[in-house]
Enzyme design. Structure first.
Site, PDB file in Angstrom:
ATOM      1  N   MET A   1      23.344  37.812  17.595  1.00  0.00           N
ATOM      2  CA  MET A   1      24.768  37.943  17.427  1.00  0.00           C
ATOM      3  C   MET A   1      25.335  38.682  18.644  1.00  0.00           C
ATOM      4  O   MET A   1      25.049  39.856  18.845  1.00  0.00           O
ATOM      5  CB  MET A   1      25.060  38.720  16.142  1.00  0.00           C
ATOM      6  CG  MET A   1      26.481  39.158  16.033  1.00  0.00           C
ATOM      7  SD  MET A   1      26.963  40.172  14.594  1.00  0.00           S
ATOM      8  CE  MET A   1      25.670  40.046  13.438  1.00  0.00           C
ATOM      9  N   PRO A   2      26.143  38.027  19.467  1.00  0.00           N
ATOM     10  CA  PRO A   2      26.770  38.705  20.591  1.00  0.00           C
ATOM     11  C   PRO A   2      27.832  39.694  20.105  1.00  0.00           C
ATOM     12  O   PRO A   2      28.613  39.389  19.206  1.00  0.00           O
ATOM     13  CB  PRO A   2      27.434  37.578  21.384  1.00  0.00           C
ATOM     14  CG  PRO A   2      26.809  36.323  20.896  1.00  0.00           C
ATOM     15  CD  PRO A   2      26.377  36.588  19.501  1.00  0.00           C
ATOM     16  N   ILE A   3      27.834  40.868  20.712  1.00  0.00           N
ATOM     17  CA  ILE A   3      28.847  41.877  20.424  1.00  0.00           C
ATOM     18  C   ILE A   3      29.486  42.270  21.754  1.00  0.00           C
ATOM     19  O   ILE A   3      28.805  42.661  22.696  1.00  0.00           O
ATOM     20  CB  ILE A   3      28.250  43.117  19.740  1.00  0.00           C
ATOM     21  CG1 ILE A   3      27.586  42.724  18.424  1.00  0.00           C
ATOM     22  CG2 ILE A   3      29.317  44.187  19.533  1.00  0.00           C
ATOM     23  CD1 ILE A   3      26.815  43.844  17.762  1.00  0.00           C
TER      24      ILE A   3
END
Length: 60
Positions: free
Chosen positions: A1-3
């Protein structure tokens, strides 16, 4: 999950909305991930809470 975390001065909600949409689209295109997996955090700081070149931004 990119943050993604963005630290900036206050902006209009319309600008933040567009920024989040464009950042999400860039991650979807580049990483071939689902838009639902991209989290974008915007941290806003008023001018009296940060400085540049030895001076508060509020004083410039």
């Amino acid at each position: 999950m990119p943050i993604v975390t963005i630290q900036q001065g206050p902006r209009q909600v319309e600008q933040k909305r567009e920024l989040v949409e464009r950042i999400t689209a860039a991650f979807v295109e580049t990483l071939e991930c689902q838009a639902e997996s991209v989290l974008v955090w915007i941290q806003e700081y008023p001018a009296e809470n940060w400085g540049k070149a030895g001076k508060l931004t509020a004083d410039q």
